[in-house]
Design a protein around this motif. Sequence first.
Motif, PDB file in Angstrom:
ATOM      1  N   VAL A  22      58.946  48.767 -15.337  1.00 18.32           N
ATOM      2  CA  VAL A  22      57.879  47.828 -15.710  1.00 18.32           C
ATOM      3  C   VAL A  22      57.968  46.555 -14.873  1.00 18.32           C
ATOM      4  CG1 VAL A  22      56.997  46.387 -17.581  1.00 18.32           C
ATOM      5  CG2 VAL A  22      57.641  48.751 -18.025  1.00 18.32           C
ATOM      6  N   THR A  23      59.190  46.048 -14.656  1.00 17.16           N
ATOM      7  CA  THR A  23      59.363  44.812 -13.891  1.00 17.16           C
ATOM      8  C   THR A  23      58.938  44.999 -12.438  1.00 17.16           C
ATOM      9  OG1 THR A  23      61.224  44.209 -15.315  1.00 17.16           O
ATOM     10  CG2 THR A  23      61.013  43.042 -13.230  1.00 17.16           C
ATOM     11  N   VAL A  24      59.351  46.095 -11.828  1.00 19.58           N
ATOM     12  CA  VAL A  24      58.963  46.357 -10.432  1.00 19.58           C
ATOM     13  C   VAL A  24      57.451  46.530 -10.321  1.00 19.58           C
ATOM     14  CG1 VAL A  24      59.166  48.015  -8.547  1.00 19.58           C
ATOM     15  CG2 VAL A  24      61.202  47.330  -9.812  1.00 19.58           C
ATOM     16  N   ALA A  25      56.858  47.260 -11.257  1.00 15.55           N
ATOM     17  CA  ALA A  25      55.404  47.446 -11.231  1.00 15.55           C
ATOM     18  C   ALA A  25      54.681  46.122 -11.392  1.00 15.55           C
ATOM     19  CB  ALA A  25      54.990  48.417 -12.340  1.00 15.55           C
ATOM     20  N   GLU A  26      55.185  45.263 -12.285  1.00 13.06           N
ATOM     21  CA  GLU A  26      54.556  43.958 -12.479  1.00 13.06           C
ATOM     22  C   GLU A  26      54.636  43.119 -11.210  1.00 13.06           C
ATOM     23  OE1 GLU A  26      55.050  40.024 -15.373  1.00 13.06           O
ATOM     24  OE2 GLU A  26      56.508  41.644 -15.408  1.00 13.06           O
ATOM     25  N   PHE A 167      54.882  29.728  -0.663  1.00 11.00           N
ATOM     26  CA  PHE A 167      54.833  29.383  -2.089  1.00 11.00           C
ATOM     27  C   PHE A 167      54.638  30.640  -2.937  1.00 11.00           C
ATOM     28  CE2 PHE A 167      52.233  28.255  -5.826  1.00 11.00           C
ATOM     29  CZ  PHE A 167      53.145  27.445  -6.488  1.00 11.00           C
ATOM     30  N   VAL A 168      53.792  31.551  -2.447  1.00  4.85           N
ATOM     31  CA  VAL A 168      53.557  32.795  -3.188  1.00  4.85           C
ATOM     32  C   VAL A 168      54.842  33.607  -3.273  1.00  4.85           C
ATOM     33  CG1 VAL A 168      52.329  34.995  -3.158  1.00  4.85           C
ATOM     34  CG2 VAL A 168      51.119  32.884  -2.629  1.00  4.85           C
ATOM     35  N   GLU A 169      55.572  33.687  -2.145  1.00  2.00           N
ATOM     36  CA  GLU A 169      56.827  34.429  -2.160  1.00  2.00           C
ATOM     37  C   GLU A 169      57.833  33.770  -3.100  1.00  2.00           C
ATOM     38  OE1 GLU A 169      57.213  37.331  -0.502  1.00  2.00           O
ATOM     39  OE2 GLU A 169      55.097  37.086  -0.030  1.00  2.00           O
ATOM     40  N   SER A 170      57.819  32.418  -3.113  1.00  2.00           N
ATOM     41  CA  SER A 170      58.721  31.712  -4.019  1.00  2.00           C
ATOM     42  C   SER A 170      58.351  31.972  -5.472  1.00  2.00           C
ATOM     43  CB  SER A 170      58.675  30.205  -3.728  1.00  2.00           C
ATOM     44  OG  SER A 170      59.460  29.490  -4.647  1.00  2.00           O
ATOM     45  N   VAL A 171      57.037  31.939  -5.755  1.00  2.00           N
ATOM     46  CA  VAL A 171      56.585  32.219  -7.127  1.00  2.00           C
ATOM     47  C   VAL A 171      56.929  33.644  -7.522  1.00  2.00           C
ATOM     48  CG1 VAL A 171      54.534  32.490  -8.577  1.00  2.00           C
ATOM     49  CG2 VAL A 171      54.770  30.480  -7.112  1.00  2.00           C
ATOM     50  N   ALA A 172      56.715  34.584  -6.598  1.00  2.00           N
ATOM     51  CA  ALA A 172      57.029  35.981  -6.895  1.00  2.00           C
ATOM     52  C   ALA A 172      58.523  36.162  -7.151  1.00  2.00           C
ATOM     53  CB  ALA A 172      56.574  36.879  -5.747  1.00  2.00           C
ATOM     54  N   GLY A 173      59.358  35.487  -6.328  1.00  2.00           N
ATOM     55  CA  GLY A 173      60.798  35.571  -6.546  1.00  2.00           C
ATOM     56  C   GLY A 173      61.212  34.958  -7.876  1.00  2.00           C
ATOM     57  N   THR A 174      60.615  33.785  -8.181  1.00  2.00           N
ATOM     58  CA  THR A 174      60.915  33.145  -9.467  1.00  2.00           C
ATOM     59  C   THR A 174      60.456  34.016 -10.626  1.00  2.00           C
ATOM     60  OG1 THR A 174      60.667  30.969  -8.442  1.00  2.00           O
ATOM     61  CG2 THR A 174      60.572  31.071 -10.840  1.00  2.00           C
ATOM     62  N   LEU A 175      59.270  34.600 -10.477  1.00  2.00           N
ATOM     63  CA  LEU A 175      58.764  35.487 -11.527  1.00  2.00           C
ATOM     64  C   LEU A 175      59.671  36.690 -11.704  1.00  2.00           C
ATOM     65  CD1 LEU A 175      56.483  36.203 -13.511  1.00  2.00           C
ATOM     66  CD2 LEU A 175      55.298  37.335 -11.616  1.00  2.00           C
ATOM     67  N   TRP A 176      60.145  37.240 -10.574  1.00  2.00           N
ATOM     68  CA  TRP A 176      61.048  38.390 -10.637  1.00  2.00           C
ATOM     69  C   TRP A 176      62.343  38.014 -11.358  1.00  2.00           C
ATOM     70  CZ3 TRP A 176      61.670  43.486  -9.990  1.00  2.00           C
ATOM     71  CH2 TRP A 176      62.963  43.966  -9.789  1.00  2.00           C
ATOM     72  N   ARG A 177      62.923  36.856 -10.977  1.00  2.00           N
ATOM     73  CA  ARG A 177      64.177  36.443 -11.610  1.00  2.00           C
ATOM     74  C   ARG A 177      63.971  36.132 -13.088  1.00  2.00           C
ATOM     75  NH1 ARG A 177      64.623  33.769  -6.626  1.00  2.00           N
ATOM     76  NH2 ARG A 177      63.777  31.859  -7.533  1.00  2.00           N
ATOM     77  N   THR A 178      62.868  35.422 -13.383  1.00  2.00           N
ATOM     78  CA  THR A 178      62.603  35.081 -14.784  1.00  2.00           C
ATOM     79  C   THR A 178      62.388  36.340 -15.616  1.00  2.00           C
ATOM     80  OG1 THR A 178      61.574  33.009 -14.075  1.00  2.00           O
ATOM     81  CG2 THR A 178      61.105  33.759 -16.309  1.00  2.00           C
ATOM     82  N   THR A 179      61.607  37.267 -15.061  1.00  2.00           N
ATOM     83  CA  THR A 179      61.364  38.514 -15.783  1.00  2.00           C
ATOM     84  C   THR A 179      62.650  39.305 -15.963  1.00  2.00           C
ATOM     85  OG1 THR A 179      59.150  38.583 -14.800  1.00  2.00           O
ATOM     86  CG2 THR A 179      59.954  40.599 -15.820  1.00  2.00           C
ATOM     87  N   ALA A 180      63.479  39.314 -14.904  1.00  2.00           N
ATOM     88  CA  ALA A 180      64.745  40.056 -14.996  1.00  2.00           C
ATOM     89  C   ALA A 180      65.654  39.443 -16.052  1.00  2.00           C
ATOM     90  CB  ALA A 180      65.437  40.074 -13.640  1.00  2.00           C
ATOM     91  N   ILE A 181      65.786  38.104 -16.022  1.00  2.00           N
ATOM     92  CA  ILE A 181      66.652  37.441 -17.003  1.00  2.00           C
ATOM     93  C   ILE A 181      66.109  37.652 -18.417  1.00  2.00           C
ATOM     94  CG2 ILE A 181      67.502  35.206 -17.791  1.00  2.00           C
ATOM     95  CD1 ILE A 181      67.543  34.324 -14.862  1.00  2.00           C
ATOM     96  N   GLY A 183      64.132  40.014 -19.401  1.00  2.00           N
ATOM     97  CA  GLY A 183      64.240  41.422 -19.763  1.00  2.00           C
ATOM     98  C   GLY A 183      65.650  41.803 -20.166  1.00  2.00           C
ATOM     99  N   VAL A 184      66.644  41.313 -19.396  1.00  2.00           N
ATOM    100  CA  VAL A 184      68.036  41.617 -19.740  1.00  2.00           C
ATOM    101  C   VAL A 184      68.382  41.020 -21.105  1.00  2.00           C
ATOM    102  CG1 VAL A 184      70.439  41.174 -19.114  1.00  2.00           C
ATOM    103  CG2 VAL A 184      68.799  41.870 -17.361  1.00  2.00           C
ATOM    104  N   THR A 189      69.493  41.774 -26.661  1.00  2.00           N
ATOM    105  CA  THR A 189      69.174  41.420 -28.047  1.00  2.00           C
ATOM    106  C   THR A 189      68.717  42.637 -28.835  1.00  2.00           C
ATOM    107  OG1 THR A 189      68.504  39.207 -27.305  1.00  2.00           O
ATOM    108  CG2 THR A 189      67.780  39.900 -29.499  1.00  2.00           C
ATOM    109  N   LEU A 190      67.881  43.456 -28.193  1.00  2.00           N
ATOM    110  CA  LEU A 190      67.401  44.667 -28.873  1.00  2.00           C
ATOM    111  C   LEU A 190      68.549  45.620 -29.174  1.00  2.00           C
ATOM    112  CD1 LEU A 190      65.049  46.386 -29.894  1.00  2.00           C
ATOM    113  CD2 LEU A 190      64.755  47.249 -27.569  1.00  2.00           C
ATOM    114  N   LEU A 191      69.443  45.794 -28.195  1.00  2.00           N
ATOM    115  CA  LEU A 191      70.581  46.685 -28.417  1.00  2.00           C
ATOM    116  C   LEU A 191      71.485  46.156 -29.529  1.00  2.00           C
ATOM    117  CD1 LEU A 191      71.569  47.680 -24.765  1.00  2.00           C
ATOM    118  CD2 LEU A 191      70.468  49.108 -26.488  1.00  2.00           C
ATOM    119  N   LEU A 192      71.713  44.833 -29.535  1.00  2.00           N
ATOM    120  CA  LEU A 192      72.540  44.256 -30.589  1.00  2.00           C
ATOM    121  C   LEU A 192      71.879  44.426 -31.956  1.00  2.00           C
ATOM    122  CD1 LEU A 192      73.805  40.961 -28.893  1.00  2.00           C
ATOM    123  CD2 LEU A 192      75.101  43.050 -29.321  1.00  2.00           C
ATOM    124  N   ALA A 193      70.553  44.172 -32.001  1.00  2.00           N
ATOM    125  CA  ALA A 193      69.845  44.333 -33.270  1.00  2.00           C
ATOM    126  C   ALA A 193      69.880  45.786 -33.741  1.00  2.00           C
ATOM    127  CB  ALA A 193      68.400  43.844 -33.127  1.00  2.00           C
TER     128      ALA A 193
END
Length: 261
Positions: A22-26, A167-181, A183-184, A189-193
Amino acid sequence: MDLQAKISLVLAGVILPTFLIVTVAENQLTQPILRDEMKQVGITSGKTLAAEIVSRKLLLLPDPTPTIERTLQELLYAQPSIVRMDVVIKNTSTGGLKLIASNVEDEPGAALPADISLVESVTSEFRDDEDGVPFWDIHVPIESRARDVNGVRKLLGTVHVVVSLKFVESVAGTLWRTTAIGGVFSVVTLLLALSYFLRKTIANDRLLRQAETQNIQLTEQLHEAQRQLMNTEKLAVMGQLTASFAHEIGTPLNAIGGHLQ
């Protein structure tokens, strides 16, 4: 390995790959959209500058460079992703192109960059610079308002726009990192719950099994007590019958004994 650990491994094996897909597709869907948006910004800015030049008849001024560059700088101030804008017109004396305004340190009349050309319609090309940063190379025609006998507008020049996608590449990288963090964190949290509720479910199942075992034991004890009660009742009935039989026999014997005496 107990049941809880096996289920946790199965959940992790299902959730983590799904999250990565899902993250890669996004990311793959978001990045082209942002790039197209920046292209539209460059095209709109070029058309705005071309319209200003034609509507205010700036090319008819003795020295149009200062006025055009002021307008150009205003557009660049509003659009920081545009790293370069050039205005070139036809050189009536040589028939070639002449640079009359630019935001870079080039004097009017200087040699034209190789990537600038005269175009009859808007063109855009996706390229990478020497540092590997992608950018849009855009050409917007400057056309007169008047049309010739064939209904074609006279081509006066071209506005060259370079839109950096750093700027777009920076936003995409930030979005990727934010989504990854995110998501993890969500997966952990889901696994713990799920692990917590799984432990509760297993504990409740164990308690239920213990209660069922105790219930079976109590049922067996009840059946044993019922058997003992039935035996006691049988003995009581036999005692009553014996006493009644003894009474029935003893009464006549006592009478006979009395007469004999």
